[in-house]
Scaffold this active site. Structure first.
Site, PDB file in Angstrom:
ATOM      1  N   GLY A 159     -10.513  -8.476   1.174  1.00 40.44           N
ATOM      2  CA  GLY A 159      -9.448  -9.046   2.002  1.00 40.44           C
ATOM      3  C   GLY A 159      -8.811  -8.059   2.965  1.00 40.44           C
ATOM      4  O   GLY A 159      -7.737  -8.319   3.499  1.00 40.44           O
ATOM      5  N   GLN A 160      -9.481  -6.935   3.224  1.00 42.23           N
ATOM      6  CA  GLN A 160      -8.909  -5.942   4.143  1.00 42.23           C
ATOM      7  C   GLN A 160      -9.030  -6.423   5.576  1.00 42.23           C
ATOM      8  O   GLN A 160     -10.103  -6.860   6.008  1.00 42.23           O
ATOM      9  CB  GLN A 160      -9.627  -4.594   3.972  1.00 42.23           C
ATOM     10  CG  GLN A 160      -8.975  -3.477   4.777  1.00 42.23           C
ATOM     11  CD  GLN A 160      -9.582  -2.106   4.505  1.00 42.23           C
ATOM     12  OE1 GLN A 160     -10.574  -1.986   3.766  1.00 42.23           O
ATOM     13  NE2 GLN A 160      -9.017  -1.076   5.096  1.00 42.23           N
ATOM     14  N   HIS A 202      -0.462  -2.018  -0.518  1.00 42.29           N
ATOM     15  CA  HIS A 202       0.622  -2.999  -0.501  1.00 42.29           C
ATOM     16  C   HIS A 202       1.536  -2.739  -1.688  1.00 42.29           C
ATOM     17  O   HIS A 202       1.064  -2.528  -2.810  1.00 42.29           O
ATOM     18  CB  HIS A 202       0.067  -4.424  -0.623  1.00 42.29           C
ATOM     19  CG  HIS A 202      -0.788  -4.841   0.530  1.00 42.29           C
ATOM     20  ND1 HIS A 202      -0.325  -5.650   1.547  1.00 42.29           N
ATOM     21  CD2 HIS A 202      -2.080  -4.562   0.837  1.00 42.29           C
ATOM     22  CE1 HIS A 202      -1.306  -5.865   2.417  1.00 42.29           C
ATOM     23  NE2 HIS A 202      -2.379  -5.208   2.010  1.00 42.29           N
ATOM     24  N   ASN A 241      -6.560  -3.396  -0.707  1.00 45.07           N
ATOM     25  CA  ASN A 241      -7.687  -4.244  -0.351  1.00 45.07           C
ATOM     26  C   ASN A 241      -8.755  -3.384   0.321  1.00 45.07           C
ATOM     27  O   ASN A 241      -8.428  -2.567   1.186  1.00 45.07           O
ATOM     28  CB  ASN A 241      -7.244  -5.354   0.602  1.00 45.07           C
ATOM     29  CG  ASN A 241      -6.237  -6.304  -0.029  1.00 45.07           C
ATOM     30  OD1 ASN A 241      -6.298  -6.571  -1.234  1.00 45.07           O
ATOM     31  ND2 ASN A 241      -5.295  -6.801   0.755  1.00 45.07           N
ATOM     32  N   ASP A 296       6.037  -4.630   5.829  1.00 45.03           N
ATOM     33  CA  ASP A 296       4.966  -5.490   6.338  1.00 45.03           C
ATOM     34  C   ASP A 296       5.570  -6.534   7.289  1.00 45.03           C
ATOM     35  O   ASP A 296       6.617  -7.108   6.997  1.00 45.03           O
ATOM     36  CB  ASP A 296       4.253  -6.185   5.167  1.00 45.03           C
ATOM     37  CG  ASP A 296       2.913  -6.770   5.570  1.00 45.03           C
ATOM     38  OD1 ASP A 296       1.877  -6.295   5.076  1.00 45.03           O
ATOM     39  OD2 ASP A 296       2.894  -7.719   6.397  1.00 45.03           O
ATOM     40  N   ILE A 297       4.906  -6.771   8.435  1.00 44.32           N
ATOM     41  CA  ILE A 297       5.459  -7.739   9.398  1.00 44.32           C
ATOM     42  C   ILE A 297       5.300  -9.187   8.934  1.00 44.32           C
ATOM     43  O   ILE A 297       5.934 -10.077   9.492  1.00 44.32           O
ATOM     44  CB  ILE A 297       4.825  -7.671  10.828  1.00 44.32           C
ATOM     45  CG1 ILE A 297       3.341  -7.458  10.789  1.00 44.32           C
ATOM     46  CG2 ILE A 297       5.554  -6.722  11.729  1.00 44.32           C
ATOM     47  CD1 ILE A 297       2.672  -7.868  12.101  1.00 44.32           C
ATOM     48  N   HIS A 343      -4.343   1.606   3.290  1.00 46.61           N
ATOM     49  CA  HIS A 343      -2.935   1.342   2.987  1.00 46.61           C
ATOM     50  C   HIS A 343      -2.835   0.655   1.649  1.00 46.61           C
ATOM     51  O   HIS A 343      -3.754  -0.054   1.228  1.00 46.61           O
ATOM     52  CB  HIS A 343      -2.285   0.461   4.078  1.00 46.61           C
ATOM     53  CG  HIS A 343      -3.005  -0.827   4.319  1.00 46.61           C
ATOM     54  ND1 HIS A 343      -4.152  -0.897   5.091  1.00 46.61           N
ATOM     55  CD2 HIS A 343      -2.785  -2.081   3.875  1.00 46.61           C
ATOM     56  CE1 HIS A 343      -4.582  -2.144   5.118  1.00 46.61           C
ATOM     57  NE2 HIS A 343      -3.769  -2.883   4.370  1.00 46.61           N
TER      58      HIS A 343
HETATM   59  P1  AMP Z   1      -4.837  -5.906   4.615  1.00 43.26           P
HETATM   60  O1  AMP Z   1      -5.201  -7.368   4.746  1.00 43.26           O
HETATM   61  O2  AMP Z   1      -4.853  -5.406   3.196  1.00 43.26           O
HETATM   62  O3  AMP Z   1      -5.660  -5.052   5.547  1.00 43.26           O
HETATM   63  O4  AMP Z   1      -3.330  -5.798   5.039  1.00 43.26           O
HETATM   64  C1  AMP Z   1      -2.920  -5.647   6.351  1.00 43.26           C
HETATM   65  C2  AMP Z   1      -1.439  -5.907   6.362  1.00 43.26           C
HETATM   66  O5  AMP Z   1      -0.888  -5.298   7.509  1.00 43.26           O
HETATM   67  C3  AMP Z   1      -1.031  -7.382   6.410  1.00 43.26           C
HETATM   68  O6  AMP Z   1      -0.206  -7.696   5.286  1.00 43.26           O
HETATM   69  C4  AMP Z   1      -0.281  -7.509   7.738  1.00 43.26           C
HETATM   70  O7  AMP Z   1       0.786  -8.419   7.661  1.00 43.26           O
HETATM   71  C5  AMP Z   1       0.168  -6.093   7.975  1.00 43.26           C
HETATM   72  N1  AMP Z   1       0.390  -5.693   9.363  1.00 43.26           N
HETATM   73  C6  AMP Z   1      -0.448  -5.870  10.409  1.00 43.26           C
HETATM   74  N2  AMP Z   1       0.068  -5.340  11.535  1.00 43.26           N
HETATM   75  C7  AMP Z   1       1.269  -4.798  11.179  1.00 43.26           C
HETATM   76  C8  AMP Z   1       2.298  -4.110  11.892  1.00 43.26           C
HETATM   77  N3  AMP Z   1       2.191  -3.851  13.212  1.00 43.26           N
HETATM   78  N4  AMP Z   1       3.394  -3.721  11.207  1.00 43.26           N
HETATM   79  C9  AMP Z   1       3.509  -3.982   9.891  1.00 43.26           C
HETATM   80  N5  AMP Z   1       2.577  -4.614   9.162  1.00 43.26           N
HETATM   81  C10 AMP Z   1       1.477  -5.027   9.797  1.00 43.26           C
END
Ligand code: AMP
Ligand code: ZN
Length: 112
Positions: free
Chosen positions: A91-92, A100, A85, A30-31, A98
């Site tokens: 919280g998506q 976490h 999520n 995760d970034i 995906h």
């Molecule tokens: P969610 O809020 O469950 O949809 O989670 C989305 C997640 O994706 C968040 O934790 C972000 O930090 C992560 N994210 C968004 N863009 C990227 C990316 N390009 N590479 C890695 N993680 C990402």
């Protein structure tokens, strides 16, 4: 889904740090990590949310990937958290299914 960021990551059109890859899924760092280890496990195929995915095999593969990552990182016994999520109140923010995977510190008592 040509403009979906996780589809682009799965197709390697966008840079990411891949920690596990199989024919059907990819796991990336995760970034914006919320824990010392924060990995996202996702199918390569596009499903906007968990509600849209009826493929039991890929859902099971995502859980198997989490177990494997935990073993590989040596945190399976200490413990870790897996979260999916779904939609706005869940919280998506990225609408490509995906899971976490978070660990590396005590997470008890905190959800998200
Ligand atoms: P969610 O809020 O469950 O949809 O989670 C989305 C997640 O994706 C968040 O934790 C972000 O930090 C992560 N994210 C968004 N863009 C990227 C990316 N390009 N590479 C890695 N993680 C990402
Ligand atoms: Zn997608």
């Amino acid at each position: 889904m040509s403009d979906c960021i996780f589809c682009k990551i799965a197709r390697k059109e966008l840079k990411s740090t891949i920690v596990l890859e199989t024919e059907k899924l990819v796991a990336i760092k995760d970034i914006n990590p919320q824990a010392p280890t924060h990995i996202l496990i996702m199918p390569k195929a596009h499903y906007s949310t968990m509600n849209d995915c009826d493929d039991r095999e890929i859902l099971a593969d995502m859980l198997d990937a989490a177990k494997k990552i935990a073993r590989d990182l040596g945190i399976d016994k200490r413990g870790y958290r897996t979260v999916i999520n779904t939609n706005s109140e869940g919280g998506q923010t990225v609408f490509h299914l995906h899971m976490h995977f978070m660990g590396g510190k005590p997470l008890a008592g905190r959800m998200g």
